[in-house]
Design a protein around this motif. Structure first.
Motif, PDB file in Angstrom:
ATOM      1  N   LYS A  88       0.706  -1.205  -0.074  1.00 26.90           N
ATOM      2  CA  LYS A  88      -0.058   0.163   0.030  1.00 26.90           C
ATOM      3  C   LYS A  88       0.851   1.052  -0.044  1.00 26.90           C
ATOM      4  CE  LYS A  88      -3.563   2.381   2.385  1.00 26.90           C
ATOM      5  NZ  LYS A  88      -4.513   2.130   3.692  1.00 26.90           N
ATOM      6  N   GLU A  89       1.941   1.359   0.904  1.00 22.05           N
ATOM      7  CA  GLU A  89       2.852   2.307   0.985  1.00 22.05           C
ATOM      8  C   GLU A  89       3.602   2.766  -0.347  1.00 22.05           C
ATOM      9  OE1 GLU A  89       7.158   3.192   3.210  1.00 22.05           O
ATOM     10  OE2 GLU A  89       5.580   1.824   4.333  1.00 22.05           O
ATOM     11  N   TRP A  90       4.112   1.775  -0.916  1.00 26.50           N
ATOM     12  CA  TRP A  90       4.729   1.603  -2.129  1.00 26.50           C
ATOM     13  C   TRP A  90       4.144   2.043  -3.389  1.00 26.50           C
ATOM     14  CZ3 TRP A  90       7.956  -3.510  -1.095  1.00 26.50           C
ATOM     15  CH2 TRP A  90       8.705  -3.334  -0.038  1.00 26.50           C
ATOM     16  N   SER A  91       2.933   1.671  -3.166  1.00 25.10           N
ATOM     17  CA  SER A  91       1.839   1.707  -4.342  1.00 25.10           C
ATOM     18  C   SER A  91       1.451   3.281  -4.425  1.00 25.10           C
ATOM     19  CB  SER A  91       0.841   1.002  -4.408  1.00 25.10           C
ATOM     20  OG  SER A  91       1.033  -0.289  -4.451  1.00 25.10           O
ATOM     21  N   GLU A  92       1.187   3.796  -3.258  1.00 25.26           N
ATOM     22  CA  GLU A  92       0.679   5.246  -3.148  1.00 25.26           C
ATOM     23  C   GLU A  92       1.664   6.037  -3.609  1.00 25.26           C
ATOM     24  OE1 GLU A  92      -1.090   5.561   0.926  1.00 25.26           O
ATOM     25  OE2 GLU A  92      -2.721   4.379   0.300  1.00 25.26           O
ATOM     26  N   SER A  93       3.003   5.837  -3.154  1.00 26.22           N
ATOM     27  CA  SER A  93       4.169   6.692  -3.193  1.00 26.22           C
ATOM     28  C   SER A  93       4.851   6.573  -4.687  1.00 26.22           C
ATOM     29  CB  SER A  93       5.511   6.412  -2.298  1.00 26.22           C
ATOM     30  OG  SER A  93       5.940   5.211  -2.625  1.00 26.22           O
ATOM     31  N   GLY A  94       4.230   5.549  -5.513  1.00 17.55           N
ATOM     32  CA  GLY A  94       4.736   5.144  -6.844  1.00 17.55           C
ATOM     33  C   GLY A  94       5.962   4.325  -6.934  1.00 17.55           C
ATOM     34  N   LEU A  95       6.429   4.051  -5.951  1.00 14.71           N
ATOM     35  CA  LEU A  95       7.770   3.146  -5.728  1.00 14.71           C
ATOM     36  C   LEU A  95       7.764   1.882  -6.296  1.00 14.71           C
ATOM     37  CD1 LEU A  95       9.293   3.803  -2.400  1.00 14.71           C
ATOM     38  CD2 LEU A  95      10.209   4.774  -4.341  1.00 14.71           C
ATOM     39  N   PHE A  96       6.507   1.352  -6.126  1.00 14.75           N
ATOM     40  CA  PHE A  96       6.172  -0.142  -6.745  1.00 14.75           C
ATOM     41  C   PHE A  96       6.205   0.119  -8.192  1.00 14.75           C
ATOM     42  CE2 PHE A  96       3.698  -4.132  -7.414  1.00 14.75           C
ATOM     43  CZ  PHE A  96       4.558  -4.961  -6.541  1.00 14.75           C
ATOM     44  N   ASP A  97       5.561   0.677  -8.697  1.00 12.85           N
ATOM     45  CA  ASP A  97       5.251   1.057 -10.363  1.00 12.85           C
ATOM     46  C   ASP A  97       6.888   1.236 -10.749  1.00 12.85           C
ATOM     47  OD1 ASP A  97       2.706   0.483 -10.255  1.00 12.85           O
ATOM     48  OD2 ASP A  97       2.050   2.775 -10.375  1.00 12.85           O
ATOM     49  N   GLN A  98       7.681   1.855 -10.010  1.00  9.47           N
ATOM     50  CA  GLN A  98       8.879   2.109 -10.589  1.00  9.47           C
ATOM     51  C   GLN A  98       9.807   0.961 -10.831  1.00  9.47           C
ATOM     52  OE1 GLN A  98      11.052   5.588  -8.415  1.00  9.47           O
ATOM     53  NE2 GLN A  98       8.980   6.663  -8.485  1.00  9.47           N
ATOM     54  N   ALA A  99       9.631   0.374  -9.426  1.00 10.67           N
ATOM     55  CA  ALA A  99      10.163  -1.089  -9.595  1.00 10.67           C
ATOM     56  C   ALA A  99       9.959  -1.972 -10.627  1.00 10.67           C
ATOM     57  CB  ALA A  99      10.212  -1.753  -8.302  1.00 10.67           C
ATOM     58  N   LEU A 100       8.627  -2.071 -10.800  1.00  6.91           N
ATOM     59  CA  LEU A 100       8.179  -2.976 -11.931  1.00  6.91           C
ATOM     60  C   LEU A 100       8.796  -2.583 -13.310  1.00  6.91           C
ATOM     61  CD1 LEU A 100       4.741  -3.964 -10.678  1.00  6.91           C
ATOM     62  CD2 LEU A 100       6.709  -5.195 -10.334  1.00  6.91           C
ATOM     63  N   GLU A 101       8.456  -1.173 -13.327  1.00  8.91           N
ATOM     64  CA  GLU A 101       9.111  -0.578 -14.557  1.00  8.91           C
ATOM     65  C   GLU A 101      10.603  -1.145 -14.905  1.00  8.91           C
ATOM     66  OE1 GLU A 101       9.546   3.736 -16.717  1.00  8.91           O
ATOM     67  OE2 GLU A 101       7.806   3.301 -15.260  1.00  8.91           O
ATOM     68  N   ARG A 102      11.381  -0.832 -13.902  1.00  8.19           N
ATOM     69  CA  ARG A 102      12.809  -1.113 -14.032  1.00  8.19           C
ATOM     70  C   ARG A 102      13.063  -2.626 -14.541  1.00  8.19           C
ATOM     71  NH1 ARG A 102      16.146   1.743  -9.421  1.00  8.19           N
ATOM     72  NH2 ARG A 102      15.342   3.923  -9.556  1.00  8.19           N
ATOM     73  N   LEU A 103      12.255  -3.442 -13.650  1.00 10.06           N
ATOM     74  CA  LEU A 103      12.508  -4.667 -13.990  1.00 10.06           C
ATOM     75  C   LEU A 103      11.986  -5.414 -15.288  1.00 10.06           C
ATOM     76  CD1 LEU A 103      11.353  -6.353 -10.317  1.00 10.06           C
ATOM     77  CD2 LEU A 103      13.611  -6.370 -11.253  1.00 10.06           C
ATOM     78  N   LEU A 104      10.918  -4.644 -15.832  1.00  9.38           N
ATOM     79  CA  LEU A 104      10.352  -4.941 -17.139  1.00  9.38           C
ATOM     80  C   LEU A 104      11.358  -4.549 -18.249  1.00  9.38           C
ATOM     81  CD1 LEU A 104       6.539  -4.390 -16.479  1.00  9.38           C
ATOM     82  CD2 LEU A 104       7.563  -6.484 -17.001  1.00  9.38           C
ATOM     83  N   ARG A 105      11.792  -3.336 -17.859  1.00 13.10           N
ATOM     84  CA  ARG A 105      12.582  -2.563 -18.796  1.00 13.10           C
ATOM     85  C   ARG A 105      13.844  -3.579 -19.080  1.00 13.10           C
ATOM     86  NH1 ARG A 105      14.057   2.280 -16.744  1.00 13.10           N
ATOM     87  NH2 ARG A 105      12.084   3.160 -17.114  1.00 13.10           N
ATOM     88  N   ALA A 106      14.393  -4.100 -18.054  1.00 11.54           N
ATOM     89  CA  ALA A 106      15.589  -4.852 -18.154  1.00 11.54           C
ATOM     90  C   ALA A 106      15.550  -6.229 -18.797  1.00 11.54           C
ATOM     91  CB  ALA A 106      16.036  -5.352 -16.636  1.00 11.54           C
ATOM     92  N   LEU A 107      14.046  -6.731 -18.710  1.00 13.09           N
ATOM     93  CA  LEU A 107      13.730  -8.023 -19.484  1.00 13.09           C
ATOM     94  C   LEU A 107      13.639  -7.611 -20.862  1.00 13.09           C
ATOM     95  CD1 LEU A 107      11.043  -9.629 -17.066  1.00 13.09           C
ATOM     96  CD2 LEU A 107      13.200 -10.275 -17.661  1.00 13.09           C
ATOM     97  N   GLU A 108      12.982  -6.309 -21.284  1.00 12.83           N
ATOM     98  CA  GLU A 108      13.146  -5.935 -22.442  1.00 12.83           C
ATOM     99  C   GLU A 108      14.397  -5.544 -23.247  1.00 12.83           C
ATOM    100  OE1 GLU A 108       9.729  -3.022 -24.790  1.00 12.83           O
ATOM    101  OE2 GLU A 108      10.664  -2.438 -23.209  1.00 12.83           O
ATOM    102  N   GLU A 109      15.313  -5.181 -22.597  1.00 17.28           N
ATOM    103  CA  GLU A 109      16.504  -4.854 -22.937  1.00 17.28           C
ATOM    104  C   GLU A 109      17.398  -6.168 -23.568  1.00 17.28           C
ATOM    105  OE1 GLU A 109      18.362  -2.039 -20.282  1.00 17.28           O
ATOM    106  OE2 GLU A 109      17.047  -0.467 -20.835  1.00 17.28           O
ATOM    107  N   SER A 110      17.202  -7.041 -22.567  1.00 21.41           N
ATOM    108  CA  SER A 110      17.620  -8.343 -22.673  1.00 21.41           C
ATOM    109  C   SER A 110      16.773  -9.262 -23.718  1.00 21.41           C
ATOM    110  CB  SER A 110      18.194  -9.181 -21.618  1.00 21.41           C
ATOM    111  OG  SER A 110      16.839  -9.220 -20.767  1.00 21.41           O
ATOM    112  N   GLU A 111      15.763  -8.600 -24.425  1.00 20.84           N
ATOM    113  CA  GLU A 111      15.013  -9.464 -25.498  1.00 20.84           C
ATOM    114  C   GLU A 111      14.319 -10.643 -24.851  1.00 20.84           C
ATOM    115  OE1 GLU A 111      17.494  -9.813 -29.102  1.00 20.84           O
ATOM    116  OE2 GLU A 111      17.552  -7.704 -29.114  1.00 20.84           O
TER     117      GLU A 111
END
Length: 145
Positions: A88-111
């Protein structure tokens, strides 16, 4: 992210997170998001230390992967209330979205993942209660235009 062969990726998809809920973030994956979730050890004068963010993140991901209830969270993770509060805390602050975005970007960059085309499924989204039929029909009519 480690480079994996297509065969290995296929095996990982086949054993997927829903069928193998023990999958947790690797050290390399955690290093991508660790700076978002700082942790401080307890003060020298004592006190109860906060649960470590990596354990909470893994617990949250376990619930999201398995679709299980919070009360079914295995004991190897922090308490369900702690994990839920952190989500709840991380979602409200946007941290959880940032973390998922970084992880997804890394998966995308490694194809490993291709996000050029994605879909959202709203079949399980419930309608707001109290909407009258006229409003629903007006919305449907506008969507057809």
């Amino acid at each position: 992210m480690p480079t994996r062969s297509r065969t290995e990726l296929s095996r990982l998809v086949d054993t997927g997170s829903r069928t193998d809920p023990t999958v947790e973030l690797t050290d390399k994956q955690w290093s991508l998001i660790e700076d978002l979730f700082p942790w401080e050890p307890p003060a020298p004068q004592g006190g109860r230390p906060k649960a470590k963010p990596r354990a909470c993140f893994n617990g949250i991901m376990w619930v999201l992967r398995t679709g299980a209830r919070w009360k079914d969270l295995p004991e190897k993770y922090p308490p369900k209330s702690t994990c839920h509060d952190r989500l709840k805390e991380w979602s409200e602050s946007g941290l959880f979205d940032q973390a998922l975005e970084r992880l997804l970007r890394a998966l995308e960059e490694s194809e490993i993942l291709d996000l050029t085309e994605t879909f959202a499924d709203g079949t399980f989204a419930s309608a707001k209660k109290g909407v009258n039929r006229l409003d629903r029909h007006a919305v449907a009519k506008e969507l057809r235009l």
